[in-house]
Scaffold this motif. Structure first.
Motif, PDB file in Angstrom:
ATOM      1  N   LYS A 267       0.854  -1.198   0.000  1.00 29.79           N
ATOM      2  CA  LYS A 267       0.000   0.000   0.000  1.00 29.79           C
ATOM      3  C   LYS A 267       0.885   1.242   0.000  1.00 29.79           C
ATOM      4  O   LYS A 267       1.793   1.371   0.812  1.00 29.79           O
ATOM      5  CB  LYS A 267      -0.925   0.008   1.225  1.00 29.79           C
ATOM      6  CG  LYS A 267      -1.701   1.329   1.386  1.00 29.79           C
ATOM      7  CD  LYS A 267      -2.715   1.320   2.517  1.00 29.79           C
ATOM      8  CE  LYS A 267      -3.270   2.714   2.762  1.00 29.79           C
ATOM      9  NZ  LYS A 267      -4.224   2.783   3.882  1.00 29.79           N
ATOM     10  N   ILE A 269      -0.037   4.990  -0.123  1.00 28.36           N
ATOM     11  CA  ILE A 269      -0.677   6.297  -0.096  1.00 28.36           C
ATOM     12  C   ILE A 269       0.364   7.261   0.474  1.00 28.36           C
ATOM     13  O   ILE A 269       0.724   7.165   1.654  1.00 28.36           O
ATOM     14  CB  ILE A 269      -1.957   6.273   0.784  1.00 28.36           C
ATOM     15  CG1 ILE A 269      -2.931   5.181   0.313  1.00 28.36           C
ATOM     16  CG2 ILE A 269      -2.614   7.652   0.788  1.00 28.36           C
ATOM     17  CD1 ILE A 269      -3.468   5.354  -1.106  1.00 28.36           C
ATOM     18  N   ASP A 272      -2.309  10.321   3.390  1.00 21.48           N
ATOM     19  CA  ASP A 272      -3.730   9.985   3.550  1.00 21.48           C
ATOM     20  C   ASP A 272      -4.426  11.021   4.431  1.00 21.48           C
ATOM     21  O   ASP A 272      -4.353  10.961   5.646  1.00 21.48           O
ATOM     22  CB  ASP A 272      -3.861   8.579   4.166  1.00 21.48           C
ATOM     23  CG  ASP A 272      -5.321   8.161   4.338  1.00 21.48           C
ATOM     24  OD1 ASP A 272      -6.208   8.851   3.789  1.00 21.48           O
ATOM     25  OD2 ASP A 272      -5.561   7.145   5.016  1.00 21.48           O
ATOM     26  N   ASP A 290       1.708   6.392   5.323  1.00 19.38           N
ATOM     27  CA  ASP A 290       0.719   5.472   4.753  1.00 19.38           C
ATOM     28  C   ASP A 290       1.226   4.784   3.478  1.00 19.38           C
ATOM     29  O   ASP A 290       0.484   4.069   2.813  1.00 19.38           O
ATOM     30  CB  ASP A 290      -0.591   6.224   4.493  1.00 19.38           C
ATOM     31  CG  ASP A 290      -1.826   5.335   4.649  1.00 19.38           C
ATOM     32  OD1 ASP A 290      -1.713   4.290   5.324  1.00 19.38           O
ATOM     33  OD2 ASP A 290      -2.880   5.689   4.095  1.00 19.38           O
ATOM     34  N   GLU A 351      -9.410   4.219   1.624  1.00 24.11           N
ATOM     35  CA  GLU A 351      -8.832   4.328   0.280  1.00 24.11           C
ATOM     36  C   GLU A 351      -7.815   3.243  -0.021  1.00 24.11           C
ATOM     37  O   GLU A 351      -7.613   2.878  -1.177  1.00 24.11           O
ATOM     38  CB  GLU A 351      -8.188   5.717   0.110  1.00 24.11           C
ATOM     39  CG  GLU A 351      -6.752   5.862   0.638  1.00 24.11           C
ATOM     40  CD  GLU A 351      -6.605   5.618   2.128  1.00 24.11           C
ATOM     41  OE1 GLU A 351      -7.608   5.774   2.852  1.00 24.11           O
ATOM     42  OE2 GLU A 351      -5.506   5.245   2.581  1.00 24.11           O
ATOM     43  N   THR A 376      -0.593  -0.447   5.611  1.00 17.35           N
ATOM     44  CA  THR A 376      -1.072   0.267   6.802  1.00 17.35           C
ATOM     45  C   THR A 376      -2.573   0.454   6.580  1.00 17.35           C
ATOM     46  O   THR A 376      -3.034   1.546   6.283  1.00 17.35           O
ATOM     47  CB  THR A 376      -0.378   1.640   6.920  1.00 17.35           C
ATOM     48  OG1 THR A 376      -0.425   2.280   5.625  1.00 17.35           O
ATOM     49  CG2 THR A 376       1.055   1.512   7.367  1.00 17.35           C
TER      50      THR A 376
HETATM   51 ZN    ZN Z   1      -4.731   4.955   4.405  1.00 12.72          ZN
END
Ligand code: ZN
Ligand code: BES
Ligand code: MN
Length: 499
Positions: A267, A269, A272, A290, A351, A376
């Motif tokens: 992941k 991001i 975030d 994130d 998300e 996360t």
């Molecule tokens: Zn997130």
């Protein structure tokens, strides 16, 4: 810091400090600690008798040699109870004494091989753990601090062994430990970097550097290519940001005779905010982290490329920001993911699973198997397990067991969470195939159930590192800030996957 394994007698080493050790309850130290005690005219034995040195875990006792030894300082590191001794304790103890000695302005230190003697740990494993403990424990992220640190970095760590026959295995362990610890610190660097310095484009640039340095294959998809692939879920998250998303595919090919390729998905991001379902300022504060999963899979590949196992591994990093704005995703919007499934966005702050839906779906399309994702993903996982272990979920018990074992060897604890069918009910939508939040209860599990919709029958394990990616304080070989968790698990897992 330079680390070197040498054959010699610890009592004759010229350094700022030498480090010996003591198990809890031992009154008359033997071995190297005994030899140093003798050189100090029995100072260690005396301090034990007086109850000052107890050998308790991570107790660091500093004795000034005052000319009785070439080294200015003798540090006695407590190993705790012999019956509780583990490899991971070596990492932590070494990290603790390295930091203590840095505070005492030591620049060159020498240590015996902890765990090697009565500890009963193989020299290679002990040497790897010492290397990892020192490099991880001394890590600092000072890139944006213009002031000099109060204490300079330690320049040199000597690992000193008497028995010349152990040199090859000690060196082997050191080499492996250095690669793995440096990869972990690389992940920490990427994660600790503020979000204005670590945008999706910066992640792509880091991947480019890694590809160049370690000879990895790299493909980066831009927005147009993501559209062609049908990555509607990822693009939905990305549409609120001015910065273009980057879909990064980093590959290591160590076995060209095989078409099998392991897939790691992280992941990513890069910030975030929660999107229109905006986070509170308290919750938003740490959200530069994130992308910890993405950093972990990229860093793991850099280590794997150096360790060169006969195996193929591909890392997938779908990097984007999650921001509110005039074009942002709205609660109630429906998105179509790469596998054709439609998703009702009930919460723009969920998300991660949207981006992972397309990243996992892409991995499946590429035929990567098995898949391990690191994310996360949920505050719920942090609440359930705290910051001591990560949550692990999956559709293949065999795979989950392998990943847990790989984590165990690294000292990265994983606790398996259930995937009972009944939880799926919470993800049901009335307007689309699935919705992106199953509500508060069992939030880490319903998030994992959501991801499961995008992996088909591919064996898959999901690691939720929301609680473990960041450390609030110094503890053993973790320092405050990014931990780099999962890098070492993934590397061990890849090494163990070689037939
Ligand atoms: Zn997130
Ligand atoms: N990135 C967060 C999860 C997180 C929280 C990571 C704390 C690290 C520390 C994730 O995108 C998120 O916001 N999850 C929501 C999901 C909810 C809206 C269903 C959460 O956990 O609150
Ligand atoms: Mn979120």
């Amino acid at each position: 810091m330079e680390i070197k394994v040498i054959i010699g007698d610890i009592t004759s080493i010229e350094a700022d400090a030498i480090v010996v050790n003591l198990f809890e309850g031992v009154e008359r130290p033997g071995g190297a600690t005994g030899a140093v005690d003798k050189a100090l005219d029995g100072a260690i034995t005396k301090l034990i008798a007086q109850g000052e040195i107890k050998g308790k875990l991570s107790e660091i006792s500093v004795i000034h040699s005052l000319g009785k030894l070439p080294a200015r300082i003798v540090a006695v590191a407590g190993l705790g109870k012999q019956s509780d001794f583990t490899v991971d304790r070596i990492r932590s103890i070494v990290a603790e004494f390295c930091r203590s000695l840095r505070k005492l302005n030591c620049r060159q230190i020498a240590t015996i091989v902890h765990g090697g003697g009565v500890g009963g740990i193989e020299p290679e494993i002990a040497s790897q753990a010492i290397t990892e403990g020192s490099l991880l424990g001394l890590y600092r992220f000072r890139k944006h601090i213009t002031k000099e640190p109060e204490n300079q970095d330690i320049e040199k760590l000597l690992i000193v062994e008497r028995d010349a026959a152990k040199l090859p295995s000690l060196e082997q362990g050191y080499k492996k430990g250095k690669i793995i610890a440096e990869a972990t610190n690389l992940a920490r660097d990427l994660i600790n970097e503020p979000a204005n310095y670590m945008t999706p484009d910066d992640m792509a640039k880091s991947a480019q550097e890694l590809a160049k340095t370690y000879g990895l294959d790299l493909t980066i998809l831009d927005r147009g290519e993501m559209e062609k692939e049908g990555m509607g879920a990822l693009l939905g998250v990305a549409q609120g940001s001015q910065k273009p998303p980057k879909f990064i595919i980093l590959s290591y090919r160590g076995d060209t005779t095989s078409s099998k390729t392991l897939g790691f998905v992280g992941k990513s991001i890069t910030f975030d905010s929660g999107g229109l379902d905006i986070k509170s300022s308290e919750a938003m504060a740490e959200m530069k982290g994130d992308m910890s999963g993405g950093a972990a899979v990229m860093a793991a590949l850099s280590a794997i490329a150096q360790l060169k196992p006969k195996i193929n591994v591909t890392a997938i990093v779908a990097a984007t920001e999650n921001l509110p704005g005039g074009n942002a995703l709205k609660p109630g919007d429906v998105l179509t993911a790469i596998n054709g499934k439609t998703i009702e966005v009930v919460n723009t702050d969920a998300e991660g699973r949207l981006t992972l839906a397309d990243a996992l779906g892409y991995a499946v399309k590429q035929g990567l198997s098995p898949l391990v994702d690191v994310a996360t993903l949920t505050g719920a996982c942090h609440i359930a397990l705290g910051d001591i272990c990560s949550g692990i979920f999956g559709n293949s018990q065999e795979l989950v067991d392998k990943v847990i074992k790989a984590g165990d060897e690294a000292g990265e604890q994983l606790w398996q969470m259930p995937m009972y069918e009944e939880y799926k009910e919470q993800n049901k939508s009335e307007v689309a195939d699935i919705k992106n939040s199953g509500g508060r209860w069992g939030g880490a599990i319903t998030a994992a159930q959501f991801l499961a919709e995008f992996v088909d029958d591919t064996p898959w394990a999901h690691i939720d590192i929301a609680g473990t990616a960041r450390s609030e304080k110094e503890r053993g070989y973790s320092v405050k800030g990014a931990t780099g968790v999962s890098v070492r698990t993934l590397v061990n897992f890849a090494l163990a996957s070689v037939k």
